[in-house]
Write an enzyme that holds these catalytic residues in place. Structure first.
Site, mmCIF file in Angstrom:
data_model
loop_
_atom_site.group_PDB
_atom_site.id
_atom_site.type_symbol
_atom_site.label_atom_id
_atom_site.label_comp_id
_atom_site.label_asym_id
_atom_site.label_seq_id
_atom_site.Cartn_x
_atom_site.Cartn_y
_atom_site.Cartn_z
ATOM 1 C CB CYS A 1 -0.989 0.078 1.077
ATOM 2 S SG CYS A 1 -2.275 1.106 1.093
ATOM 3 C CG HIS B 1 -3.450 -3.806 3.395
ATOM 4 N ND1 HIS B 1 -2.311 -3.241 4.113
ATOM 5 C CD2 HIS B 1 -4.125 -2.685 2.903
ATOM 6 C CE1 HIS B 1 -2.571 -1.960 4.264
ATOM 7 N NE2 HIS B 1 -3.525 -1.498 3.283
ATOM 8 C CD GLU C 1 -0.945 -6.391 5.511
ATOM 9 O OE1 GLU C 1 -1.398 -4.983 5.781
ATOM 10 O OE2 GLU C 1 -0.870 -6.688 4.463
#
Length: 183
Positions: free
Chosen positions: A73, A161, A163
């Site tokens: 990002c 993202h 994660e």
């Protein structure tokens, strides 16, 4: 054991990046983005997301350490900005569940996700022009450049993202980055 350091750009998911790396068997540490580059000992770096490109600390200096770098990002935006690309406001300002079309199935970071993957991404700001040497590796109907890659320099970026649980194949992105760092 492979060691990947996460550079904290003060994003809300930075701790999840460290955890995702630990979960795939990587030794990791999280350091603040004001940490001097010569204090970092790593096989690769992750530049985390965060609130503002103006608060990205020493991120430009981390690109010269000679190890692979994955920008997530804001981290991707910092890479683009530092290397002559352009970052601008996105048309869609919030977080969204997005389908990313993978443009390059041979790309070492995102190619294994082809032909498409579902991700959780913020598009308040986004890369609008690639830096020299980079290719677009992913796009969506929300953002023209969802991911980018310069394998010759070991520099990669994803707007989304990997994660977070909302990203379908996030673990694969981290495993692919680990493989890049080990090669």
């Amino acid at each position: 054991m492979t060691r990947i350091v996460v550079v904290d750009n003060h994003g809300q998911f930075t701790h999840l990046e460290g955890r995702a790396l630990r979960d795939i068997g990587v030794e990791t540490a999280i350091v603040d983005n004001t940490t001097a580059p010569d204090e970092i000992d790593a096989d690769g770096l992750v530049l985390s997301g965060g609130p503002s490109i103006d608060e990205s600390g020493r991120c430009d200096e981390y690109l010269d350490l000679g190890v692979p770098v994955l920008g997530i990002c804001l981290g991707m935006q910092v890479i683009a900005d530092e290397l002559g690309g352009a970052v601008g406001a996105g048309d869609y300002g919030g977080y969204a569940d997005v389908t990313v079309d993978i443009d390059d199935s041979d790309d070492p970071l995102v190619g294994s996700l082809a032909p498409e993957t579902r991700v959780w991404a913020s598009h308040a700001d986004e890369v609008v022009e690639l830096p020299e040497g980079f290719v677009r590796t992913g796009s969506s109907d929300v953002c023209d450049i969802e991911s980018m890659s310069d394998p010759d320099r070991g520099l990669y970026g994803v707007q989304w993202h990997p994660e977070v649980a909302h990203t379908a194949e996030g673990e694969a992105v981290f495993e692919n980055f680990r493989a890049i760092c080990e090669s």
